[in-house]
Design an enzyme around this catalytic site. Structure first.
Site, PDB file in Angstrom:
ATOM      1  N   ARG A  46     -21.806  49.642 -50.657  1.00  0.00           N
ATOM      2  CA  ARG A  46     -22.985  48.873 -51.024  1.00  0.00           C
ATOM      3  C   ARG A  46     -24.158  49.790 -51.351  1.00  0.00           C
ATOM      4  O   ARG A  46     -25.206  49.333 -51.794  1.00  0.00           O
ATOM      5  CB  ARG A  46     -23.332  47.965 -49.853  1.00  0.00           C
ATOM      6  CG  ARG A  46     -24.165  46.799 -50.209  1.00  0.00           C
ATOM      7  CD  ARG A  46     -24.227  45.844 -49.045  1.00  0.00           C
ATOM      8  NE  ARG A  46     -23.430  44.653 -49.285  1.00  0.00           N
ATOM      9  CZ  ARG A  46     -23.365  43.643 -48.435  1.00  0.00           C
ATOM     10  NH1 ARG A  46     -24.006  43.694 -47.299  1.00  0.00           N
ATOM     11  NH2 ARG A  46     -22.647  42.590 -48.717  1.00  0.00           N
ATOM     12  N   ARG A  92     -26.087  26.614 -48.850  1.00  0.00           N
ATOM     13  CA  ARG A  92     -24.940  26.843 -47.969  1.00  0.00           C
ATOM     14  C   ARG A  92     -25.260  26.442 -46.531  1.00  0.00           C
ATOM     15  O   ARG A  92     -26.345  26.732 -46.028  1.00  0.00           O
ATOM     16  CB  ARG A  92     -24.585  28.334 -48.037  1.00  0.00           C
ATOM     17  CG  ARG A  92     -23.137  28.618 -47.876  1.00  0.00           C
ATOM     18  CD  ARG A  92     -22.734  29.854 -48.590  1.00  0.00           C
ATOM     19  NE  ARG A  92     -23.272  31.066 -47.955  1.00  0.00           N
ATOM     20  CZ  ARG A  92     -22.774  32.276 -48.181  1.00  0.00           C
ATOM     21  NH1 ARG A  92     -21.763  32.432 -49.009  1.00  0.00           N
ATOM     22  NH2 ARG A  92     -23.305  33.317 -47.604  1.00  0.00           N
ATOM     23  N   ARG A 132     -27.509  29.690 -42.192  1.00  0.00           N
ATOM     24  CA  ARG A 132     -27.428  31.011 -41.585  1.00  0.00           C
ATOM     25  C   ARG A 132     -28.705  31.787 -41.884  1.00  0.00           C
ATOM     26  O   ARG A 132     -29.282  31.634 -42.957  1.00  0.00           O
ATOM     27  CB  ARG A 132     -26.233  31.758 -42.196  1.00  0.00           C
ATOM     28  CG  ARG A 132     -25.252  32.279 -41.200  1.00  0.00           C
ATOM     29  CD  ARG A 132     -23.992  32.754 -41.902  1.00  0.00           C
ATOM     30  NE  ARG A 132     -24.269  33.666 -43.011  1.00  0.00           N
ATOM     31  CZ  ARG A 132     -23.347  34.086 -43.871  1.00  0.00           C
ATOM     32  NH1 ARG A 132     -22.115  33.672 -43.766  1.00  0.00           N
ATOM     33  NH2 ARG A 132     -23.659  34.915 -44.836  1.00  0.00           N
ATOM     34  N   LYS A 150     -17.578  36.624 -54.384  1.00  0.00           N
ATOM     35  CA  LYS A 150     -16.644  37.703 -54.035  1.00  0.00           C
ATOM     36  C   LYS A 150     -15.687  37.258 -52.921  1.00  0.00           C
ATOM     37  O   LYS A 150     -14.513  37.582 -52.950  1.00  0.00           O
ATOM     38  CB  LYS A 150     -17.402  38.951 -53.557  1.00  0.00           C
ATOM     39  CG  LYS A 150     -18.263  39.605 -54.629  1.00  0.00           C
ATOM     40  CD  LYS A 150     -18.680  41.019 -54.219  1.00  0.00           C
ATOM     41  CE  LYS A 150     -19.487  41.069 -52.935  1.00  0.00           C
ATOM     42  NZ  LYS A 150     -20.796  40.350 -53.021  1.00  0.00           N
ATOM     43  N   ARG A 154     -32.423  39.957 -49.979  1.00  0.00           N
ATOM     44  CA  ARG A 154     -31.069  40.472 -50.205  1.00  0.00           C
ATOM     45  C   ARG A 154     -30.880  40.845 -51.678  1.00  0.00           C
ATOM     46  O   ARG A 154     -30.241  41.848 -52.006  1.00  0.00           O
ATOM     47  CB  ARG A 154     -30.022  39.430 -49.807  1.00  0.00           C
ATOM     48  CG  ARG A 154     -29.898  39.260 -48.309  1.00  0.00           C
ATOM     49  CD  ARG A 154     -29.018  38.069 -47.970  1.00  0.00           C
ATOM     50  NE  ARG A 154     -27.590  38.331 -48.177  1.00  0.00           N
ATOM     51  CZ  ARG A 154     -26.661  37.378 -48.139  1.00  0.00           C
ATOM     52  NH1 ARG A 154     -26.995  36.132 -47.936  1.00  0.00           N
ATOM     53  NH2 ARG A 154     -25.395  37.688 -48.313  1.00  0.00           N
TER      54      ARG A 154
END
Ligand SMILES: [Zn+2]
Length: 226
Positions: free
Chosen positions: A91, A130, A163, A16, A174
């Protein structure tokens, strides 16, 4: 179409952010990415940042009341008069309701909700690899976009870390949150005729092209409706 009020929907890691930035350039509309705004607030140590940090570190959703106020102020700003791109908001069902109320109060409505569809396996592969630079948030990927030197940012030489919300157990959490709280919005917006699906497993360029085609079709439909 007079204004383009667009929501990007999709699981974490669906791309996104990449698409939102492209759309921002092409459409010349403000791009409001909730995650980016919150992380900036955390770095700057604002009241919002301090309140949001503990939820984000656990991979939990930041409470609706914190988010809604933050987004409502931006939608109601001069720069968003011709439209906006939302990423990471709404969300939850209450957030979707708050957004609809805010827009209605302004005499506006959503134009389209773009769902970028990606499997859970692909999400884990993308997010788990990531690496983010501690100094400025530059993002790399061990598989798709590795830094020249492992663990070091190419751009400013600062340390690259995973992160907190990209750690495996947090990614799983998540995804569960997405399935439980955000996935129902797909049905909600589909029922309103606002939803368009895009295959997020394709390359970023192909996803972008599909989004362009989708928006072009919408414009044609809007013109014919006049
Ligand atoms: Zn950096």
């Amino acid at each position: 179409m007079e204004e383009l009020n667009l929501v990007l929907l999709g699981p974490p890691g669906s791309g996104k952010g990449t698409q939102g930035e492209k759309l921002q350039e092409e459409l010349r509309l403000p791009y409001y990415a909730t995650g980016d705004i919150l992380r900036a607030a955390v770095r700057e140590g604002t009241d919002l940042g301090r309140a949001a940090k503990e939820f984000m570190d656990r991979g939990d959703l930041v409470p609706d009341e914190l988010i809604v106020g933050m987004i409502a102020a931006r939608i109601d700003s001069e720069e968003a008069a011709d439209g906006f791109i939302l990423d990471g908001f709404p969300r939850t069902a209450p957030q979707a309701e708050a957004l609809a109320e805010k827009l209605e109060a302004l005499g506006r409505a959503l134009t389209v909700v773009l769902l970028i569809d990606v499997s859970d396996e692909e999400v884990v592969r993308r997010l788990g690899g990531r690496r983010t630079c501690v100094e400025s948030g530059h993002v790399f990927h061990v598989e798709f976009n590795p830094p020249k030197q492992e663990g070091v940012c190419d751009i400013d030489g600062s340390e690259l870390i995973t992160r907190d919300d990209d750690k495996p157990e947090v990614i799983r959490h998540r995804l569960e949150q997405y399935q439980a709280k955000t996935a129902p919005l797909v049905e909600h917006y589909d029922g309103q005729g606002l939803l368009r699906r895009v295959d997020g497993a394709a390359s970023p360029e192909d996803v972008c092209e599909e989004i362009r085609r989708t928006l072009a079709t919408l414009r044609l439909e809007a013109d014919e409706a006049i």
